[in-house]
Design a protein around this motif. Structure first.
Motif, short mmCIF file in Angstrom:
data_model
loop_
_atom_site.label_atom_id
_atom_site.label_comp_id
_atom_site.label_asym_id
_atom_site.label_seq_id
_atom_site.Cartn_x
_atom_site.Cartn_y
_atom_site.Cartn_z
N MET A 175 17.12 -11.57 12.00
CA MET A 175 15.87 -12.23 12.29
C MET A 175 14.79 -11.19 12.64
SD MET A 175 14.23 -15.09 12.42
CE MET A 175 15.42 -16.38 12.41
N ARG A 176 15.19 -10.15 13.38
CA ARG A 176 14.24 -9.11 13.78
C ARG A 176 13.63 -8.45 12.54
NH1 ARG A 176 13.73 -7.08 18.58
NH2 ARG A 176 15.78 -7.74 19.25
N THR A 177 14.44 -8.18 11.54
CA THR A 177 13.95 -7.54 10.31
C THR A 177 12.96 -8.46 9.60
OG1 THR A 177 16.02 -6.32 10.09
CG2 THR A 177 14.65 -6.50 8.13
N LEU A 178 13.26 -9.74 9.55
CA LEU A 178 12.36 -10.70 8.91
C LEU A 178 11.01 -10.73 9.63
CD1 LEU A 178 11.74 -12.94 6.89
CD2 LEU A 178 12.80 -14.56 8.49
N VAL A 179 11.02 -10.71 10.94
CA VAL A 179 9.76 -10.70 11.71
C VAL A 179 8.96 -9.45 11.39
CG1 VAL A 179 8.81 -10.56 14.05
CG2 VAL A 179 10.63 -12.19 13.56
N LEU A 180 9.63 -8.31 11.29
CA LEU A 180 8.93 -7.07 10.96
C LEU A 180 8.36 -7.11 9.54
CD1 LEU A 180 8.00 -4.26 11.82
CD2 LEU A 180 10.20 -3.39 10.99
N VAL A 181 9.13 -7.62 8.60
CA VAL A 181 8.65 -7.74 7.22
C VAL A 181 7.42 -8.64 7.17
CG1 VAL A 181 9.23 -8.67 4.93
CG2 VAL A 181 10.85 -7.19 6.13
N LEU A 182 7.45 -9.75 7.89
CA LEU A 182 6.29 -10.64 7.93
C LEU A 182 5.09 -9.94 8.54
CD1 LEU A 182 7.99 -13.98 8.99
CD2 LEU A 182 7.07 -13.40 6.74
N PHE A 183 5.32 -9.15 9.58
CA PHE A 183 4.23 -8.38 10.19
C PHE A 183 3.62 -7.42 9.18
CE2 PHE A 183 2.61 -4.50 11.99
CZ PHE A 183 1.69 -4.96 12.90
N VAL A 184 4.46 -6.63 8.53
CA VAL A 184 3.96 -5.61 7.59
C VAL A 184 3.22 -6.27 6.43
CG1 VAL A 184 4.64 -3.79 5.97
CG2 VAL A 184 5.65 -3.87 8.26
N ILE A 185 3.77 -7.33 5.86
CA ILE A 185 3.10 -8.04 4.77
C ILE A 185 1.75 -8.58 5.24
CG2 ILE A 185 3.17 -10.11 3.31
CD1 ILE A 185 6.22 -9.61 3.07
N GLY A 186 1.73 -9.17 6.43
CA GLY A 186 0.48 -9.70 6.97
C GLY A 186 -0.55 -8.62 7.23
N ALA A 187 -0.10 -7.49 7.78
CA ALA A 187 -1.02 -6.39 8.08
C ALA A 187 -1.59 -5.78 6.80
CB ALA A 187 -0.32 -5.32 8.92
N VAL A 188 -0.73 -5.51 5.83
CA VAL A 188 -1.18 -4.91 4.57
C VAL A 188 -2.10 -5.89 3.83
CG1 VAL A 188 -0.41 -4.11 2.30
CG2 VAL A 188 0.77 -3.34 4.37
N GLY A 189 -1.73 -7.15 3.81
CA GLY A 189 -2.57 -8.15 3.14
C GLY A 189 -3.93 -8.30 3.80
N THR A 190 -3.96 -8.25 5.12
CA THR A 190 -5.23 -8.38 5.84
C THR A 190 -6.10 -7.14 5.64
OG1 THR A 190 -4.13 -9.80 7.46
CG2 THR A 190 -6.27 -8.91 8.07
N VAL A 191 -5.49 -5.96 5.60
CA VAL A 191 -6.24 -4.74 5.30
C VAL A 191 -6.87 -4.86 3.91
CG1 VAL A 191 -6.05 -2.27 4.74
CG2 VAL A 191 -5.03 -3.15 6.83
N ALA A 192 -6.07 -5.29 2.93
CA ALA A 192 -6.59 -5.45 1.57
C ALA A 192 -7.76 -6.44 1.55
CB ALA A 192 -5.47 -5.91 0.64
N GLY A 217 -0.47 -9.29 16.12
CA GLY A 217 -0.09 -8.56 17.33
C GLY A 217 1.03 -9.27 18.08
N LEU A 218 0.94 -10.58 18.20
CA LEU A 218 2.00 -11.35 18.86
C LEU A 218 3.31 -11.26 18.08
CD1 LEU A 218 -0.06 -14.46 19.98
CD2 LEU A 218 0.85 -12.66 21.45
N LEU A 219 3.21 -11.29 16.75
CA LEU A 219 4.40 -11.15 15.92
C LEU A 219 5.04 -9.77 16.14
CD1 LEU A 219 5.86 -12.89 13.81
CD2 LEU A 219 4.48 -11.77 12.06
N GLY A 220 4.21 -8.75 16.29
CA GLY A 220 4.72 -7.41 16.58
C GLY A 220 5.44 -7.36 17.92
N LEU A 221 4.90 -8.05 18.91
CA LEU A 221 5.57 -8.09 20.22
C LEU A 221 6.89 -8.85 20.15
CD1 LEU A 221 2.57 -8.61 22.67
CD2 LEU A 221 3.82 -6.50 22.17
#
Length: 138
Positions: free
Chosen positions: A1-18, A120-124
Motif C-alpha cells: 500500500m505504501r508503494t501505491l501511495v508513493l506512486v500516486l504522489f509522484v504521478i500527481g506531482a509530475v502531472g501538476t508540474v506539467a 502534501g497530505l498524501l506524502g505524509l
C-alpha cells in the motif's frame, strides 16, 4: 500500500508540474514556487522509495509539509486575485454573493492550489510510520 501511495504522489506531482508549465504558471517567483516544490517532491519521493533511507524519508516529509504550506499560500493568492477582480467588475456586490462569485472565479481557479495540499497530505501518509524509522530498533 505504501508503494501505491508513493506512486500516486509522484504521478500527481509530475502531472501538476506539467499542467502548471502548460498554462504558463511561471511569471514570477510566487508562480514558480509550486512548480519547484512539486518537482523537488517528486525527485525526493522517488529517491525515498528507491533507497528507503531515513534521511530521504525525513526530507520527503519536509517537502510534503512545504507542499501543504505552498498550497495554503496559493489558495490565499488565488482568492486575493479573484476577489480583487470581482470588486472591479461588480463593486456593489457584497456578502455571500461576493464570496461565492470570487470563489467561482476561473482565472486563476480559486481551489486549484488545494491539489498541492492534497499531494502534501498524501506524502505524509506515505512517510507515516515508515519502516526506515525502525531499522535501528532491531
Amino acid at each position: 500500500m505504501r508503494t501505491l501511495v508513493l506512486v500516486l504522489f509522484v504521478i500527481g506531482a509530475v502531472g501538476t508540474v506539467a499542467d502548471l508549465l502548460l498554462i504558463g504558471h511561471v511569471e514570477d517567483s510566487w508562480q514558480l514556487a509550486p512548480v519547484a516544490a512539486l518537482a523537488i517532491g517528486a525527485v525526493i519521493g522517488i529517491g525515498a522509495g528507491a533507497l528507503g533511507s531515513v534521511m530521504l524519508v525525513r526530507l520527503f516529509q519536509a517537502t510534503a509539509v512545504l507542499l501543504i504550506a505552498t498550497g495554503t499560500i496559493g489558495l490565499w493568492l488565488h482568492w486575493g486575485a479573484n476577489s480583487e477582480f470581482e470588486r472591479e467588475m461588480s463593486p456593489d456586490l457584497v456578502g455571500a454573493a461576493f464570496v461565492w462569485k470570487a470563489l467561482r472565479g476561473a482565472a486563476p481557479p480559486s481551489a486549484a492550489p488545494g491539489a498541492l495540499i492534497h499531494l502534501g497530505l498524501l506524502g505524509l501518509v506515505y512517510a507515516w510510520r515508515h519502516p526506515a524509522f525502525n531499522k535501528g530498533d532491531e
